[in-house]
Design a protein around this motif. Structure first.
Motif, PDB file in Angstrom:
ATOM      1  N   GLN A 166     -13.755   0.869  -2.511  1.00  0.00           N
ATOM      2  CA  GLN A 166     -12.652   1.816  -2.337  1.00  0.00           C
ATOM      3  C   GLN A 166     -11.692   1.332  -1.258  1.00  0.00           C
ATOM      4  N   VAL A 167     -12.247   0.803  -0.182  1.00  0.00           N
ATOM      5  CA  VAL A 167     -11.423   0.309   0.925  1.00  0.00           C
ATOM      6  C   VAL A 167     -10.590  -0.889   0.483  1.00  0.00           C
TER       7      VAL A 167
ATOM      8  N   VAL B  49      -5.181  -3.223  -0.990  1.00  0.00           N
ATOM      9  CA  VAL B  49      -4.299  -3.864  -1.981  1.00  0.00           C
ATOM     10  C   VAL B  49      -3.133  -2.946  -2.342  1.00  0.00           C
ATOM     11  N   ARG B  50      -3.401  -1.666  -2.520  1.00  0.00           N
ATOM     12  CA  ARG B  50      -2.324  -0.720  -2.859  1.00  0.00           C
ATOM     13  C   ARG B  50      -1.341  -0.554  -1.704  1.00  0.00           C
TER      14      ARG B  50
ATOM     15  N   PHE C 268       5.687  -3.949  -0.005  1.00  0.00           N
ATOM     16  CA  PHE C 268       6.659  -4.843  -0.630  1.00  0.00           C
ATOM     17  C   PHE C 268       7.381  -4.081  -1.744  1.00  0.00           C
ATOM     18  N   PHE C 269       8.041  -2.995  -1.375  1.00  0.00           N
ATOM     19  CA  PHE C 269       8.789  -2.159  -2.326  1.00  0.00           C
ATOM     20  C   PHE C 269      10.243  -2.576  -2.267  1.00  0.00           C
ATOM     21  N   LEU C 270      10.711  -3.277  -3.319  1.00  0.00           N
ATOM     22  CA  LEU C 270      12.007  -3.939  -3.244  1.00  0.00           C
ATOM     23  C   LEU C 270      13.166  -3.168  -3.867  1.00  0.00           C
TER      24      LEU C 270
ATOM     25  N   SER D  54       1.221  -7.702  -8.354  1.00  0.00           N
ATOM     26  CA  SER D  54       2.197  -7.438  -7.300  1.00  0.00           C
ATOM     27  C   SER D  54       2.898  -8.722  -6.882  1.00  0.00           C
ATOM     28  N   VAL D  55       2.122  -9.798  -6.733  1.00  0.00           N
ATOM     29  CA  VAL D  55       2.685 -11.086  -6.334  1.00  0.00           C
ATOM     30  C   VAL D  55       3.608 -11.635  -7.419  1.00  0.00           C
ATOM     31  N   ASP D  56       3.186 -11.525  -8.675  1.00  0.00           N
ATOM     32  CA  ASP D  56       4.012 -12.015  -9.788  1.00  0.00           C
ATOM     33  C   ASP D  56       5.329 -11.252  -9.868  1.00  0.00           C
ATOM     34  N   GLU D  57       5.274  -9.944  -9.636  1.00  0.00           N
ATOM     35  CA  GLU D  57       6.482  -9.116  -9.661  1.00  0.00           C
ATOM     36  C   GLU D  57       7.454  -9.563  -8.571  1.00  0.00           C
TER      37      GLU D  57
END
Length: 209
Positions: free
Chosen positions: A60-61, A66-67, A73-75, A128-131
């Motif tokens: 869970q941690v 990761v989330r 990194f919200f672009l 996330s990295v690919d995005e």
């Protein structure tokens, strides 16, 4: 949200934060549910009312970490302004690392031992990295950014922004900052931002200390 739901949510947060502290210090094998319960200020029996095992809690941690990093990194608001997007990301990532160093330490320890517990989390992290890589490629193709390797550019930003959590003791000695005193976040952010903006041809557009 009812009072009972609020109390349950607060308990989950207390347990998660305690688990992060203890797993960061002692790893999965070296941490017991008894220690986590004590750190959370509850009994072992109370802890097991909310979790089935420390292994489940560890998973869970990891998912929470990761989330969180994906949200940092919200672009979308700065997608058309790479200088602002990169500067904002570096500042948010560094402030997060300085405020919650155990998160970076726990994740670094997991990766250092071969990431045996990450199987269920790589897909989300890689997505996330690919995005982000696609956004960076778009900037390069539009002439808004000097050519960089989108993946390695991100990895290098992680290395710098997480350094002050993972190597805090070394940073304190070299910067002459005693235990208990905050590191100079503005100085660190300004230098790191200018470093990465310079690499992609956007020098002089970062914050100043």
């Amino acid at each position: 949200m009812t009072t009972a739901q609020k109390k349950r949510r607060e308990m989950h947060i207390a347990i998660r934060d305690a688990a992060i502290r203890e797993f960061a210090r002692n790893g999965l094998a070296g941490t017991s549910t008894q220690v986590i319960a004590q750190s959370a200020g509850i009994s072992k029996a109370q802890l097991h009312y909310y979790i089935s095992s420390k292994e489940e809690l560890y998973q869970q941690v990891l998912g929470h970490i990761v989330r969180q990093w994906r949200e940092i990194f919200f672009l979308s608001p700065t997608r058309d302004d790479p200088a602002t997007a990169i500067a904002t990301y570096i500042e948010r990532k560094l402030r997060h690392a300085l405020e919650y160093p155990d998160i970076s330490r726990l994740f670094a320890n997991e990766i250092a031992r071969g990431a045996p517990e990450m199987a269920g989390h790589w897909e989300e992290l890689k997505a996330s990295v690919d995005e982000a890589s696609e956004v960076i490629r778009g900037w390069i193709e539009a002439g808004m950014l000097a050519p960089v390797d989108p993946l390695l550019f991100q990895i290098n930003m992680w290395a710098v922004t997480q350094h002050y959590a993972e190597y805090e003791a070394q940073a304190r000695v070299l910067m002459d900052v005693p235990d208990g005193a905050p590191l100079d976040a503005d100085r660190i952010i300004a230098e790191a931002t200018e470093l990465f903006l310079l690499r992609c041809g956007l020098q002089g557009r970062g914050p100043r200390p």
